[in-house]
Design a protein around this motif. Structure first.
Motif, PDB file in Angstrom:
ATOM      1  N   SER A 183      -8.070   7.461 -12.892  1.00 49.71           N
ATOM      2  CA  SER A 183      -8.302   6.570 -11.599  1.00 49.71           C
ATOM      3  C   SER A 183      -8.264   5.268 -12.104  1.00 49.71           C
ATOM      4  N   GLU A 241       0.949  -0.973  -0.219  1.00 52.51           N
ATOM      5  CA  GLU A 241       0.040   0.113  -0.055  1.00 52.51           C
ATOM      6  C   GLU A 241       1.038   1.260  -0.078  1.00 52.51           C
ATOM      7  N   GLU A 242       1.863   1.414   0.825  1.00 48.54           N
ATOM      8  CA  GLU A 242       2.950   2.467   0.645  1.00 48.54           C
ATOM      9  C   GLU A 242       3.238   2.403  -0.435  1.00 48.54           C
ATOM     10  N   ARG A 243       3.793   1.626  -1.174  1.00 48.62           N
ATOM     11  CA  ARG A 243       4.592   1.734  -2.643  1.00 48.62           C
ATOM     12  C   ARG A 243       3.740   2.181  -3.624  1.00 48.62           C
ATOM     13  N   TYR A 299       1.393   6.513  -6.904  1.00 49.34           N
ATOM     14  CA  TYR A 299       0.072   7.476  -7.151  1.00 49.34           C
ATOM     15  C   TYR A 299       0.578   8.813  -6.936  1.00 49.34           C
ATOM     16  N   ASP A 300       1.342   9.239  -5.793  1.00 50.74           N
ATOM     17  CA  ASP A 300       1.609  10.598  -5.379  1.00 50.74           C
ATOM     18  C   ASP A 300       2.540  11.248  -6.464  1.00 50.74           C
ATOM     19  N   GLN A 301       3.416  10.296  -6.989  1.00 49.64           N
ATOM     20  CA  GLN A 301       4.669  10.721  -7.901  1.00 49.64           C
ATOM     21  C   GLN A 301       3.996  10.871  -9.384  1.00 49.64           C
ATOM     22  N   HIS A 302       3.019  10.102  -9.736  1.00 53.73           N
ATOM     23  CA  HIS A 302       2.500  10.017 -11.011  1.00 53.73           C
ATOM     24  C   HIS A 302       1.241  10.415 -11.527  1.00 53.73           C
ATOM     25  N   TYR A 303       0.198  10.618 -10.485  1.00 53.69           N
ATOM     26  CA  TYR A 303      -1.076  10.809 -10.863  1.00 53.69           C
ATOM     27  C   TYR A 303      -1.448  12.311 -11.751  1.00 53.69           C
ATOM     28  N   ARG A 304      -0.597  13.365 -11.265  1.00 50.47           N
ATOM     29  CA  ARG A 304      -0.844  14.661 -11.955  1.00 50.47           C
ATOM     30  C   ARG A 304      -0.378  14.357 -13.335  1.00 50.47           C
ATOM     31  N   THR A 350       0.941   3.981  -2.702  1.00 47.62           N
ATOM     32  CA  THR A 350       0.605   5.331  -2.647  1.00 47.62           C
ATOM     33  C   THR A 350       1.925   6.371  -2.988  1.00 47.62           C
ATOM     34  N   ASP A 351       2.982   5.724  -3.028  1.00 50.05           N
ATOM     35  CA  ASP A 351       4.187   6.608  -3.495  1.00 50.05           C
ATOM     36  C   ASP A 351       4.044   6.601  -4.992  1.00 50.05           C
TER      37      ASP A 351
END
Length: 170
Positions: free
Chosen positions: A37, A5-7, A12-17, A9-10
């Protein structure tokens, strides 16, 4: 960082935008958000397939999802166009034919793609439930249920609605 989940989330945070920006260049905002999504949903499901660096892979997934949406929309538009070309009326005056045709097209356009497919396979192509189910990629029983529901929705949409009374309008 061993927690999946942490990986994720990382990632997602780095590449969602970036994924959202890519989708926004190719689709309206609501669809772009859905595609972004869904891209990360695919990433979660196929975690072991994600290469390094992950961004090109994520953008490829988004591109495929956008293409699939475009194909669905084109198929739906083509179906409505073909049905419009086939819908001719032998009797009645021209104004009635135009009004009936417009109403039928509006009702068809308002149905779900799955409903349109079920009705068209049965009535336009005259396929048996087993044949139509094979085309639709489901069992004959599932197809029969879809066809029944689609016909019910179509009948409800074509049913004349009584005019509102004065009390209902207020």
């Amino acid at each position: 960082m061993d927690d999946p989940e942490e990986r994720f989330t990382d990632l997602y945070d780095q590449h969602y935008r970036n994924v959202l920006g890519y989708a926004l260049l190719r689709a309206e905002p609501a669809l772009a958000e859905d595609v972004a999504s869904e891209t990360f949903l695919v990433a979660w499901r196929r975690w072991d397939d994600i290469p390094e660096p992950p961004l090109p892979w994520l953008l490829g997934v988004a591109r495929n999802l956008l293409r699939n949406q475009r194909v669905k929309r084109l198929r739906s538009d083509e179906l409505v166009t073909r049905l419009a070309q086939l819908s001719t009326f032998a009797d009645g005056d021209v104004a009635e034919r135009v009004a009936d045709r417009q109403e039928a097209l509006a009702v068809l356009a308002g149905l779900r793609e799955q409903d349109i497919e079920a009705v068209v396979l049965a009535s336009w192509y005259g396929l048996t439930p087993a044949q139509a189910a094979e085309v639709a990629g489901c069992s004959a029983r599932t197809y029969n249920v879809r066809l029944h529901r689609a016909r019910r929705r179509l009948a409800n949409a074509l049913r004349p609605h009584p005019p509102l009374t004065f009390q209902e309008q207020a």
